[in-house]
Scaffold this active site. Structure first.
Site, mmCIF file in Angstrom:
data_model
loop_
_atom_site.group_PDB
_atom_site.id
_atom_site.type_symbol
_atom_site.label_atom_id
_atom_site.label_comp_id
_atom_site.label_asym_id
_atom_site.label_seq_id
_atom_site.Cartn_x
_atom_site.Cartn_y
_atom_site.Cartn_z
ATOM 1 C CB SER A 57 -21.379 47.469 -11.679
ATOM 2 O OG SER A 57 -21.954 46.252 -12.126
ATOM 3 C CG ASP A 65 -19.119 39.693 -8.010
ATOM 4 O OD1 ASP A 65 -19.560 39.286 -9.101
ATOM 5 O OD2 ASP A 65 -18.717 40.860 -7.831
ATOM 6 C CG HIS A 85 -18.784 42.913 -10.691
ATOM 7 N ND1 HIS A 85 -19.925 42.463 -10.036
ATOM 8 C CD2 HIS A 85 -19.152 44.046 -11.324
ATOM 9 C CE1 HIS A 85 -20.913 43.296 -10.253
ATOM 10 N NE2 HIS A 85 -20.484 44.277 -11.043
#
Length: 431
Positions: free
Chosen positions: A159, A407, A410
């Site tokens: 990802s 998060d 990312h």
């Protein structure tokens, strides 16, 4: 009588003061114990963030005495001796801002659309990476598209690779908007085309780069160990390899998850599989095997592609793990040395750099084009560049004290990750 009363009052006051001091001391000690660093748990989740379990085994003995490798040298091309090292420098204030916005690029996934999700600060957009000995030009989308007429690109990995690919597409789309040719049902495998330049760009979901079976429920909670074949590369990308002129590979994070390792379709051992009668080989063992197999495949291929290997990247969870209050609320880059290379990233890096060095030596002999995209140094000091709470749409609109999952792995789009592509273009232009 008055003297006795005074002594009694004085002794009572001293006693209370002593108790107060003890309570304050205990409270301070408790606060320090709660503030100590926490290694997050290994778990699959909708962030795609794997971590080490609370029963984490010690660092393998062959890594335990290794020096820090953040600034370890890596192999350079023969003509690079007089060139600057673009991977080591500092972030400097930049009034120019981002090269695109969430309004000028329609390819940003919602989880990384920080501004669109209501992140109120924008200071993290006003920094530029500056190598210590030279200038790094910003990504020139027009020039890049002209250079890439009729070419094909493949981004292979997890990802974070997809996050990087979105930045790449957004930058190019400021010159010509991409046309999507394909996506699977989960939007993990996708392909775009830039018609005026006949440039095709694909992203392939292959977090291990090798054959792997994963078992998850609809909430991405694992129901069983991953079955990882360390001797078989993932055919989803190997079958397409000959169609790409430029290929970017990256991996690492998923290897820390609990897995059973296979070789020749026979169980060889595992990582983190407590309660099973298998030898725990450690995730560094599997990662090293797969990376070696990757480079062997590249060296034995007849396709003369330009190969870019991107190093693993850091997370910046503070105040706990992702699953228990971990946050990343910083608004400016960290000072040099403020964030050290964590155990997991250090082990991944101690696999990546030596394996790349060996492959680089072989590539020179075979006439292969193999380049390292080392994004760890500039990323390590950007704790302000993650979505944090703003992976969710306006997370505090109803409750300013709402508890939301952060998060801190990312990257916001636009954000610091865009300058990974400044480095990428430099590698390609200097090819």
């Amino acid at each position: 009588m008055k003297q006795n009363w005074w002594r009694s009052a004085y002794n009572h006051w001293v006693f209370k003061l002593g108790i107060l001091i003890l309570l304050v001391g205990f409270g301070f000690r408790f606060h320090l114990s709660q503030s100590s660093s926490v290694i997050p748990n290994v778990s699959d989740n909708n962030l795609g963030i794997p971590f080490v379990t609370k029963n984490e085994k010690p660092i393998p003995s062959d890594f335990a005495e290794s020096p820090k490798v953040l600034n370890q040298s890596y192999p350079k091309d023969d003509d690079e001796s007089e060139k600057c090292d673009i991977f080591h420098g500092e972030w400097k204030p930049n009034s120019g801002g981002a090269p695109y916005t969430n309004n000028t690029c329609r390819w940003i996934e919602s989880d990384q659309n920080c501004i669109g999700n209501g992140r109120p600060d924008t200071g993290y957009l006003h920094w530029r990476w500056s190598p210590k000995a030279c200038e790094l030009p910003p990504f020139d989308a027009k020039k890049f598209l002209e250079m890439m007429r009729g070419k094909t690109w493949g981004f292979i990995g997890d990802s974070i690779t997809r996050n990087h690919l979105q930045s790449f597409i957004c930058l190019l789309s400021q010159v010509e908007d991409a046309v999507e040719l394909f996506h699977d049902k989960d939007y993990k495998n996708r392909k775009w085309h830039f018609p005026s330049y006949n440039l095709t760009v694909s992203v392939i979901w292959s977090p291990f780069l090798a054959k792997a079976e994963t078992f998850e429920d609809k909430n991405h909670i694992p129901s069983s160990e991953i079955q990882l074949h360390i001797d078989i590369l993932d055919k989803i990308w190997t079958q397409q390899f000959d169609t790409w002129d430029y290929v970017l590979f990256s991996s690492g994070k998923w290897f820390v998850r609990t897995a059973i390792y296979y070789e020749n379709n026979t169980i060889l051992g595992c990582h983190g599989c407590e309660g099973k009668n298998y030898t725990d080989l450690g995730f560094n063992f599997a990662y090293q095997k797969v990376i070696k197999n990757l480079f062997d495949f590249i060296m034995n291929s007849n396709k003369q592609s330009t190969i870019i290997f991107r190093t693993s990247t850091p997370d910046h969870f503070e105040n706990g793990p992702w699953s228990n209050g971990g946050t990343c609320d910083r608004r400016v880059p960290a000072k040099e040395g403020e964030f050290e290379l964590g155990i997991l990233n250090r082990i991944l890096r101690e696999v990546e750099l030596p394996e790349f060095a060996k492959a680089k030596a072989r590539a020179s002999e075979k006439g292969k084009k193999l380049k390292l995209l080392d994004v760890m140094p500039l990323s390590l000091v950007r704790p302000d560049g993650h979505p944090g709470a703003y992976r969710h749409f306006y997370p505090f609109a109803k409750d300013k004290k709402a508890k939301v999952q952060y998060d801190c792995l990312h990257w916001c789009l636009p954000g610091p990750i865009d300058q990974w592509n400044d480095l990428l273009m430099k590698l390609v232009v200097d090819d």
